[in-house]
Scaffold this active site. Structure first.
Site, short mmCIF file in Angstrom:
data_model
loop_
_atom_site.label_atom_id
_atom_site.label_comp_id
_atom_site.label_asym_id
_atom_site.label_seq_id
_atom_site.Cartn_x
_atom_site.Cartn_y
_atom_site.Cartn_z
CG ASP A 8 -2.08 0.88 1.08
OD1 ASP A 8 -2.19 1.67 0.02
OD2 ASP A 8 -2.80 1.03 2.07
N GLY A 9 0.26 2.32 -0.24
CA GLY A 9 1.01 3.76 -0.36
C GLY A 9 0.77 4.49 0.85
CD GLU B 186 -5.75 2.43 2.95
OE1 GLU B 186 -5.41 2.78 1.72
OE2 GLU B 186 -5.29 3.26 3.85
CE LYS C 123 2.42 10.73 -1.39
NZ LYS C 123 1.88 9.44 -1.85
#
Ligand code: 5RP
Length: 218
Positions: free
Chosen positions: A81-82, A103, A121
Site C-alpha cells: 500500500d501507499g 487498510e 512522502k
C-alpha cells in the site's frame, strides 16, 4: 523524473517480494494502482488478493485478479500500500483516499507490510499532511471538539462517505512527535473508528522511488 514515474518505480520494486501461491493484501491510491497494474502481468503467480477498498477491488477484477473476502483467508503473507507521509522509522499517515479503516485491518492481518511511495512522502515528523480520521456520523461534532482540545483544526471532508458508511475528518495543525502514543490517545476518543496514524503496526519495509533510484528502508 516525474512524481508519477517515482510512484511507478516503487510499485514495480514491490513485485520482487511476491511468492508463488501468495494471497496479497492490496491498498488504495494512485501508487497502489501502479502496483495493481504491474501485478496483472504476473497474476498467474498468486492465488488472489484482498482489497482495502471497493475502488481497488474493481481495478483488480478488471485485470482478472480474483478478489477474496478477508474472512475467507487465514493469513496474508504480504500487504502492499501507499502512504501520505512516511518517516524513516516506518511510521505512516494514511487515509488520503479515505480507505484507512480497511487498510489498517489488512495491515494488521498481514505478515509483511510493504509501503510504496515517491520521495515527496518522506518526512522527519508526521503531521504536515492533515490527519484523516474516520468517524461515526453521530459523533462527528464530539470528535471534532476533542481534536480542537488537542490543538487540531478539524475539517469535514465534504461529500465523502467511506466504504463503511462513515465520515472523514481531516485534522490540520497536529505535530505528531510520538506517533505510537498519539495513535493510542486518539483511538480512545469515543466515535473514532480509525485514526490515519499507522504506528502501532508500522510498515515493515518502505520502498521509496526517487531521482537516484529505489531506496529500501527497513
Ligand atoms: C488511501 C491511502 C493512500 O495510500 C494514500 O492516500 C497515498 O495515496 P497516493 O498513492 O495516491 O499518493 O492511504 O486511503
Amino acid at each position: 523524473m516525474t512524481t508519477e514515474n517515482k510512484k511507478q518505480a516503487a510499485a514495480e520494486g514491490a513485485l520482487d517480494y511476491i511468492q508463488v501461491g501468495d494471497v496479497i493484501g492490496i491498498g488504495t491510491g494512485t501508487t497502489t494502482n501502479y502496483f495493481i497494474d504491474a501485478l496483472a502481468r504476473i497474476k498467474g503467480k498468486i492465488d488472489g488478493a484482498v482489497a482495502s477498498s471497493e475502488v481497488s477491488a474493481k481495478r483488480l477484477k478488471t485485470h482478472g485478479i480474483q478478489v477474496l473476502d478477508l474472512n475467507s483467508v487465514s493469513s496474508l503473507p504480504l500487504y502492499i500500500d501507499g502512504a501520505d507521509e512516511a518517516t524513516r522509522h516506518r511510521y505512516l499517515i494514511k487515509g488520503g483516499g479515505g480507505a484507512l479503516t480497511r487498510e489498517k485491518i489488512v495491515a494488521d492481518v498481514s505478515e509483511k507490510f510493504i509501503c510504496i511511495a515517491d520521495d515527496t512522502k518522506l518526512v522527519e515528523i508526521l503531521g504536515a499532511f492533515p490527519l484523516p480520521i474516520e468517524v461515526i456520523p453521530m459523533a462527528r461534532s464530539h470528535v471534532a471538539r476533542q481534536l480542537v482540545k488537542l490543538g487540531g483544526i478539524p475539517e469535514l471532508r465534504e461529500g465523502f462517505i467511506t466504504d463503511n458508511g462513515n465520515l472523514i475528518l481531516d485534522i490540520y495543525n497536529l505535530e505528531i512527535l510520538n506517533p505510537v502514543e498519539k495513535e493510542r490517545e486518539l483511538n480512545n476518543i469515543a466515535g473514532i473508528v480509525t485514526v490515519g496514524i499507522f504506528a502501532l503496526r508500522p510498515a515493515d519495509l518502505l520502498i521509496i522511488g526517487s531521482e537516484s533510484g529505489l531506496e529500501f528502508i527497513q
